[in-house]
Design an enzyme around this catalytic site. Structure first.
Site, PDB file in Angstrom:
ATOM      1  CG  ASP A  64      39.610  39.788  36.133  1.00 38.42           C
ATOM      2  OD1 ASP A  64      38.737  39.967  36.992  1.00 38.42           O
ATOM      3  OD2 ASP A  64      39.757  40.512  35.131  1.00 38.42           O
ATOM      4  CD  GLU A 123      35.317  37.800  37.341  1.00 37.74           C
ATOM      5  OE1 GLU A 123      34.640  38.621  37.996  1.00 37.74           O
ATOM      6  OE2 GLU A 123      36.320  38.132  36.672  1.00 37.74           O
TER       7      GLU A 123
END
Length: 652
Positions: free
Chosen positions: A323, A359
């Protein structure tokens, strides 16, 4: 980055503890009774030259509960948060006795928190036989939020609904197999805490992107601890399905200076977190969550490497999704694709072959890094997402962008000499609209989040087909289903890795909420009974195409020079410059050379796109082609309005 022996190490005659702090004056080990409430003893820990505080508890065995207390200066303006009244969770904790629960007391200096902070549990090590990953780039990833996925599934035993164990239920595995899923990507399952603004609103974080302990599984999702995860992974592996963990290393749930003191802040705030240059009291907020981990620090970076190795060695995890991943390469001078942490991860013997997915953005300076990660990292491709959406929304001058996505996004992944795509193509993910909401809402509807609809992205490249939100209008619902099918077909026809988020195969809606992290309720829970069977079957068909024809999952870029790909207009002629540049061009044929695994022979596959309001006739080169989902054959095909047609060339 190699960390010293940290955490709790179970030995034959007791347990050895180690915790790092450069700035603490002293650290005590606190041992608790099995009830997790009664503190039995405090043992002073001895500081080593490496700033690791150590203590040995003779005779202490598996299952024992513990925490730390650190003392030193309490001077937040100087980045020092030592408060021995705060019980601190071991950053290397592998199991916790309870979930985290937010309380203002966690932030109040001098308020003892032993009664509300989870205790770490001493656990032994259970190693699995580490095998090559079940998943390879180019496959089909299915994103799953553990609790919302099974909490309403009546085929799953009630005790397992909403848990990691529920993912191994035969009915759930049958759904994965039916769809043709190659790997499930589990949204965070490690221990997290609610953001402090949620409890007063009567809301809670249902996604888990606010972690405290990176290795410890959240007891709400994985009550059986690491053994539960290990058994679920083994069950999925037995069916050929890989498991990818979505991990959050960019920030912690200790938040900004008004947040909780739970673990790393109380142990060594200056070591674990990044601060403004020359301003030790000001936390850097590259994440929008209040703090940013300083992963170029050897201790924080070592925690990342050790966490990844832990999940591979003790659960057999196939890969990881990071993330807000620029933090992995962020140094004082900015993002560095050659950062030491990238090297440390790949040089670890347990991690060298694991699938890594980034990401590639955060909100910090230089935070958008799509295409800039090491060449063995896959990357979420939001440009591809937006271009596919904008093409089908009807935006002008989009046919060239569509072709770029279909071909693997070479301008993004080939600009530094790369020869293959690293794109993870997706239309929707946990963050944003569901796929059905994308074609049902012109704007976001996040009122239930308690922020007057200010939160969440404003530009979603969405459309509503004439009515905002859910409707009983048969024609509008048919148009929405048609658009979802066209979007799905485009996604599965693109070269690279494909990701679909749970329920998008069957038209799941979140009532227009595009920031539903705080909706641990029916807004995010998957209603299995409401899944649109027509869409589910179409998703299965598309996934089957990718397995039958190898062209989509291959990573090398098309060249066009040797006939590997051709871009044709509906007339069957190559696209002209004028057609590529036309504002309203909404038709395109992609003809690719491929291998038909079913027949064991080389062939050609045509993918015909028509976003127009009416049917369009396409002519294909050669004499005999056959539609793969329908009865048309020959060299001319009628493609219905706003749809995609697949045809394979038949041997003469």
């Amino acid at each position: 980055m190699q960390s010293p022996k940290l955490g709790a190490t179970l030995l034959s005659n007791g347990t050895q503890f180690g915790v790092w702090s450069e700035h603490a004056a002293a650290i005590d080990l606190c041992l608790f009774a099995p009830d997790g409430a009664t503190e039995i003893v405090r043992l002073p820990m001895e500081r080593g030259l490496d700033n690791v505080f150590r203590a040995f508890a003779e005779g202490l065995g598996e299952g024992a509960l513990y925490g730390f207390r650190a003392s030193g200066s309490y001077a937040p303006d100087h980045g020092l948060w030592f408060d021995e009244s705060k019980l601190l969770v071991d950053p290397y904790a592998k199991e916790l006795d309870r979930p985290f629960v937010y309380s203002p007391r966690l932030s109040a200096f001098g308020d003892d928190t032993a009664d509300i902070v989870p205790k770490a549990r001493v656990v032994g090590q259970t190693l699995v036989s580490v095998e090559p990953p079940r998943f390879r780039p180019g496959g089909f990833v299915y994103e799953v939020a553990v609790k919302p996925f099974t909490i309403l599934n009546e085929d799953v035993p009630s005790a397992q609904r909403g848990t990691v164990a529920g993912l191994a239920d035969p009915s759930v595995i049958a759904h994965f197999k039916r769809l043709g899923v190659d790997a499930v990507e589990l949204m965070p399952i490690t221990a997290w805490i609610d953001e402090r603004h949620l409890p007063p609103l009567g809301l809670s974080n249902g996604w888990g992107y606010n972690p405290i302990a990176f290795m410890a599984l959240d007891p709400r999702l994985c009550p059986g601890g690491l053994a539960e995860l290990r058994e679920t992974v083994a069950s999925l592996h037995a069916e050929g399905i890989g498991v990818i963990l979505d991990l959050v290393f960019n920030h912690s749930g200790e938040s900004d200076r008004y947040g909780a003191t739970l673990s790393m802040r109380g142990l060594d705030n200056l070591g674990y977190y990044r601060h403004l240059a020359g301003e030790r009291g000001i936390l850097v907020n590259d994440t929008g969550c209040g703090n940013t981990l300083s992963l170029d620090h050897p201790i924080a970076g070592g925690l990342v490497v050790d966490t990844l190795a832990h999940f591979v060695s003790e659960a057999g995890i196939d890969g990881f999704r990071f993330d807000l991943a620029p933090v992995l390469g962020r140094e004082e001078t900015g993002f560095n694709p050659n950062a030491a942490l990238f090297h440390a991860i790949r040089s670890h013997p347990l991690l060298t072959d694991r699938v890594m997915i980034a990401e590639p953005w955060d909100i910090g300076p230089g935070g958008y890094q799509l295409g800039n990660f090491p060449d063995d990292y896959l990357e979420w491709n939001d440009r591809a997402r937006d271009d596919m959406r904008r093409f089908w929304r009807g935006d002008g001058h989009m046919v060239g962008a569509l072709a770029t996505v279909l071909a693997g996004s070479s301008p993004t992944f080939g600009r530094y000499g790369g020869k293959r795509t690293r794109s993870v193509n997706f239309l929707a993910a946990h963050d944003g609209f569901t796929l059905f909401d994308l074609v049902s809402h012109q704007g976001k509807h996040n009122e239930a989040n308690g922020e007057e609809n200010r939160d969440g992205h404003n530009e979603n490249h969405s459309w509503n087909n004439g009515v905002e939100g859910l409707t009983e209008d048969v024609a509008i619902n048919a148009a929405r289903r048609r658009d979802v099918k066209a979007l799905l077909a485009t996604l599965f026809a693109a070269r690279g890795t494909v990701m679909l988020t749970m329920g998008d195969e069957g038209g799941r809606s979140q009532q227009g909420n595009n920031n539903a992290y705080c909706q641990d309720n029916a807004i995010t829970w998957l209603d299995w009974e409401a899944l649109d069977e027509e869409l589910v079957l179409y998703s299965r068909f598309l996934a089957g195409l990718r397995k039958r024809f190898d062209v989509f999952a291959r990573a090398d870029f098309f060249t066009g020079a040797d006939g590997d790909i051709a871009w044709l207009s509906p007339t069957g002629a190559p696209m002209t410059v004028g057609e590529w540049e036309a504002e309203d061009q909404g038709q395109l044929a992609m003809v690719v050379r491929t291998r038909d695994v079913l027949k064991g022979a080389a062939t050609q596959l045509a993918v015909l796109f028509n976003r127009g309001a009416g049917p369009v006739s396409f002519r294909l080169p050669g004499l005999l082609w056959r539609e793969l989902e329908g009865g048309q054959s020959g060299s001319t095909f009628t493609v219905p309005a706003r749809s995609v047609l697949f045809a394979v060339e038949e041997p003469q």
